[in-house]
Design a protein around this motif. Structure first.
Motif, PDB file in Angstrom:
ATOM      1  N   LEU A  47      42.651  79.300  73.158  1.00 31.50           N
ATOM      2  CA  LEU A  47      43.924  79.308  72.446  1.00 31.50           C
ATOM      3  C   LEU A  47      44.442  80.729  72.260  1.00 31.50           C
ATOM      4  O   LEU A  47      45.647  80.987  72.362  1.00 31.50           O
ATOM      5  CB  LEU A  47      43.774  78.606  71.101  1.00 31.50           C
ATOM      6  N   LEU A  48      43.535  81.655  71.990  1.00 30.43           N
ATOM      7  CA  LEU A  48      43.945  83.052  71.827  1.00 30.43           C
ATOM      8  C   LEU A  48      44.508  83.614  73.124  1.00 30.43           C
ATOM      9  O   LEU A  48      45.549  84.289  73.126  1.00 30.43           O
ATOM     10  CB  LEU A  48      42.761  83.888  71.355  1.00 30.43           C
ATOM     11  N   ARG A  49      43.821  83.353  74.228  1.00 26.57           N
ATOM     12  CA  ARG A  49      44.316  83.835  75.517  1.00 26.57           C
ATOM     13  C   ARG A  49      45.676  83.225  75.833  1.00 26.57           C
ATOM     14  O   ARG A  49      46.566  83.892  76.374  1.00 26.57           O
ATOM     15  CB  ARG A  49      43.316  83.498  76.623  1.00 26.57           C
ATOM     16  N   GLY A  50      45.840  81.951  75.486  1.00 29.05           N
ATOM     17  CA  GLY A  50      47.115  81.304  75.703  1.00 29.05           C
ATOM     18  C   GLY A  50      48.212  81.922  74.857  1.00 29.05           C
ATOM     19  O   GLY A  50      49.341  82.118  75.327  1.00 29.05           O
ATOM     20  N   ALA A  51      47.893  82.235  73.609  1.00 35.17           N
ATOM     21  CA  ALA A  51      48.873  82.857  72.724  1.00 35.17           C
ATOM     22  C   ALA A  51      49.316  84.210  73.268  1.00 35.17           C
ATOM     23  O   ALA A  51      50.508  84.537  73.283  1.00 35.17           O
ATOM     24  CB  ALA A  51      48.287  83.010  71.319  1.00 35.17           C
ATOM     25  N   HIS A  52      48.369  85.005  73.724  1.00 36.37           N
ATOM     26  CA  HIS A  52      48.711  86.315  74.287  1.00 36.37           C
ATOM     27  C   HIS A  52      49.605  86.163  75.501  1.00 36.37           C
ATOM     28  O   HIS A  52      50.613  86.881  75.652  1.00 36.37           O
ATOM     29  CB  HIS A  52      47.439  87.079  74.665  1.00 36.37           C
ATOM     30  N   ALA A  53      49.273  85.225  76.390  1.00 34.45           N
ATOM     31  CA  ALA A  53      50.058  85.045  77.610  1.00 34.45           C
ATOM     32  C   ALA A  53      51.474  84.574  77.284  1.00 34.45           C
ATOM     33  O   ALA A  53      52.446  85.036  77.888  1.00 34.45           O
ATOM     34  CB  ALA A  53      49.369  84.040  78.530  1.00 34.45           C
ATOM     35  N   SER A  54      51.606  83.656  76.333  1.00 35.07           N
ATOM     36  CA  SER A  54      52.927  83.165  75.968  1.00 35.07           C
ATOM     37  C   SER A  54      53.771  84.274  75.360  1.00 35.07           C
ATOM     38  O   SER A  54      54.967  84.411  75.667  1.00 35.07           O
ATOM     39  CB  SER A  54      52.802  82.003  74.980  1.00 35.07           C
ATOM     40  N   ALA A  55      53.161  85.084  74.508  1.00 32.63           N
ATOM     41  CA  ALA A  55      53.882  86.215  73.921  1.00 32.63           C
ATOM     42  C   ALA A  55      54.306  87.207  74.993  1.00 32.63           C
ATOM     43  O   ALA A  55      55.423  87.746  74.954  1.00 32.63           O
ATOM     44  CB  ALA A  55      53.014  86.894  72.869  1.00 32.63           C
ATOM     45  N   ALA A  56      53.437  87.445  75.971  1.00 34.60           N
ATOM     46  CA  ALA A  56      53.781  88.363  77.058  1.00 34.60           C
ATOM     47  C   ALA A  56      54.983  87.840  77.838  1.00 34.60           C
ATOM     48  O   ALA A  56      55.878  88.614  78.223  1.00 34.60           O
ATOM     49  CB  ALA A  56      52.585  88.551  77.983  1.00 34.60           C
ATOM     50  N   LEU A  57      55.043  86.538  78.073  1.00 31.64           N
ATOM     51  CA  LEU A  57      56.188  85.958  78.756  1.00 31.64           C
ATOM     52  C   LEU A  57      57.476  86.142  77.955  1.00 31.64           C
ATOM     53  O   LEU A  57      58.568  86.232  78.526  1.00 31.64           O
ATOM     54  CB  LEU A  57      55.955  84.464  79.008  1.00 31.64           C
ATOM     55  N   ALA A  58      57.333  86.189  76.630  1.00 35.27           N
ATOM     56  CA  ALA A  58      58.496  86.369  75.754  1.00 35.27           C
ATOM     57  C   ALA A  58      58.884  87.835  75.608  1.00 35.27           C
ATOM     58  O   ALA A  58      59.862  88.143  74.918  1.00 35.27           O
ATOM     59  CB  ALA A  58      58.216  85.765  74.389  1.00 35.27           C
ATOM     60  N   GLY A  59      58.109  88.743  76.209  1.00 35.57           N
ATOM     61  CA  GLY A  59      58.445  90.156  76.162  1.00 35.57           C
ATOM     62  C   GLY A  59      57.543  91.014  75.305  1.00 35.57           C
ATOM     63  O   GLY A  59      57.800  92.209  75.127  1.00 35.57           O
ATOM     64  N   SER A  60      56.468  90.438  74.787  1.00 38.11           N
ATOM     65  CA  SER A  60      55.552  91.216  73.957  1.00 38.11           C
ATOM     66  C   SER A  60      54.772  92.217  74.817  1.00 38.11           C
ATOM     67  O   SER A  60      54.241  91.864  75.868  1.00 38.11           O
ATOM     68  CB  SER A  60      54.557  90.295  73.254  1.00 38.11           C
ATOM     69  N   PRO A  61      54.659  93.476  74.349  1.00 41.76           N
ATOM     70  CA  PRO A  61      53.866  94.465  75.066  1.00 41.76           C
ATOM     71  C   PRO A  61      52.408  94.491  74.620  1.00 41.76           C
ATOM     72  O   PRO A  61      51.607  95.269  75.143  1.00 41.76           O
ATOM     73  CB  PRO A  61      54.563  95.785  74.712  1.00 41.76           C
ATOM     74  N   SER A  62      52.056  93.659  73.650  1.00 39.94           N
ATOM     75  CA  SER A  62      50.706  93.698  73.071  1.00 39.94           C
ATOM     76  C   SER A  62      49.656  93.293  74.096  1.00 39.94           C
ATOM     77  O   SER A  62      49.852  92.344  74.865  1.00 39.94           O
ATOM     78  CB  SER A  62      50.617  92.770  71.862  1.00 39.94           C
ATOM     79  N   THR A  63      48.533  94.002  74.093  1.00 38.07           N
ATOM     80  CA  THR A  63      47.430  93.658  74.981  1.00 38.07           C
ATOM     81  C   THR A  63      46.597  92.545  74.364  1.00 38.07           C
ATOM     82  O   THR A  63      46.691  92.254  73.162  1.00 38.07           O
ATOM     83  CB  THR A  63      46.533  94.873  75.218  1.00 38.07           C
TER      84      THR A  63
END
Length: 260
Positions: A47-63
């Motif tokens: 779930l965490l990996r999914g959250a990071h990937a979804s945020a990245a698609l939305a423009g998040s620069p967070s690693t």
């Protein structure tokens, strides 16, 4: 409206076989529906990996490491909040899908807009911040409400369509309708994931469909544009792409890493 709006879409050329192949990939991960033993930590990691990937698609620069430490930006924080409640929200989709979607928005947008916008469907066309660049203009509020209501009703009825198809349609509809003032992409991807859980495709939530979407990001916005404006051909292309995403999400599961 027919009683089963998803079944005809599942019958589009190639979609049935693609959905079966994607389901087989998930079944292999879960040891052919024997549902291999999965720890809570493994589900949390997926779930965490999914959250990071979804945020990245939305423009998040967070690693991923920043998100894991709780140091991600507002988009990542919202995605994490959504996934933390996803397992509990998924069973409610059969009876109260709009309630699930509005709750997802409350979680996703808590740091992105004013408090009075959280969980509230929009009442006008503009302004709607675009976290999926390149989409066609959002439909009017009246059209959005009509289509969203139809989708919600369809989800509460039985369907012969594969759960993968239902999940893909929910994702696309929420993404193109943009029912909320903010964070529609985040909500759409989480809503798809919730359907995969609710329909028993991945009840343990160890696949990472958001990672699959991120890896195929080059065709993401175009796929949604085709879905919105390309008629049944566009819908077919979106469904075939979605099946590819799910097969990839099984490959990228942390279960595969842990078993190596």
């Amino acid at each position: 409206m027919t009683s089963d709006v998803f079944e005809p879409l599942a019958g589009l050329e190639g979609v049935g076989s693609a959905a079966r192949a994607a389901r087989d990939a998930v079944d292999v991960l879960l040891r052919d529906r024997g549902l291999r033993k999965v720890s809570a930590d493994m589900t949390a990691e997926a779930l965490l990996r999914g959250a990071h990937a979804s945020a990245a698609l939305a423009g998040s620069p967070s690693t991923l490491d920043e998100v894991r430490r709780g140091d991600g930006d507002a988009l990542a924080a919202g995605a994490v909040r959504m996934t933390s409640e996803l397992m509990g929200l998924a069973p409610q989709l059969n009876t109260a899908p709009v309630k699930v979607w509005t709750r997802l928005h409350q979680l996703a947008a808590a740091d992105l807009g004013s408090e009075d916008q959280l969980g509230h469907l929009r009442t006008s066309r503009e302004p709607i911040p675009d976290d999926i660049p390149g989409l066609l203009p959002a439909p009017s509020a009246d059209e959005m409400w009509e289509r969203l209501s139809g989708l919600a009703q369809a989800l509460t009825r039985p369907t012969k369509a594969p759960g993968l198809v239902v999940a893909a349609i929910v994702h696309a509809e929420l993404a193109v309708l943009r029912p909320f003032p903010t964070a529609n992409g985040l909500v759409a991807r989480a809503a798809e994931h919730a359907v995969l859980i609710a329909k028993g495709i991945d009840p343990l939530s160890v696949t990472v469909p958001e990672v699959g979407q991120l890896e195929l990001a080059g065709s993401y916005a175009q796929g949604l544009r085709d879905y919105a404006s390309g008629g049944l051909v566009g819908v077919q292309a979106w469904l075939l792409r979605s099946c590819e995403v799910i097969a990839l999400s099984a490959e990228r599961s942390p279960l595969n890493t842990s078993s190596q």
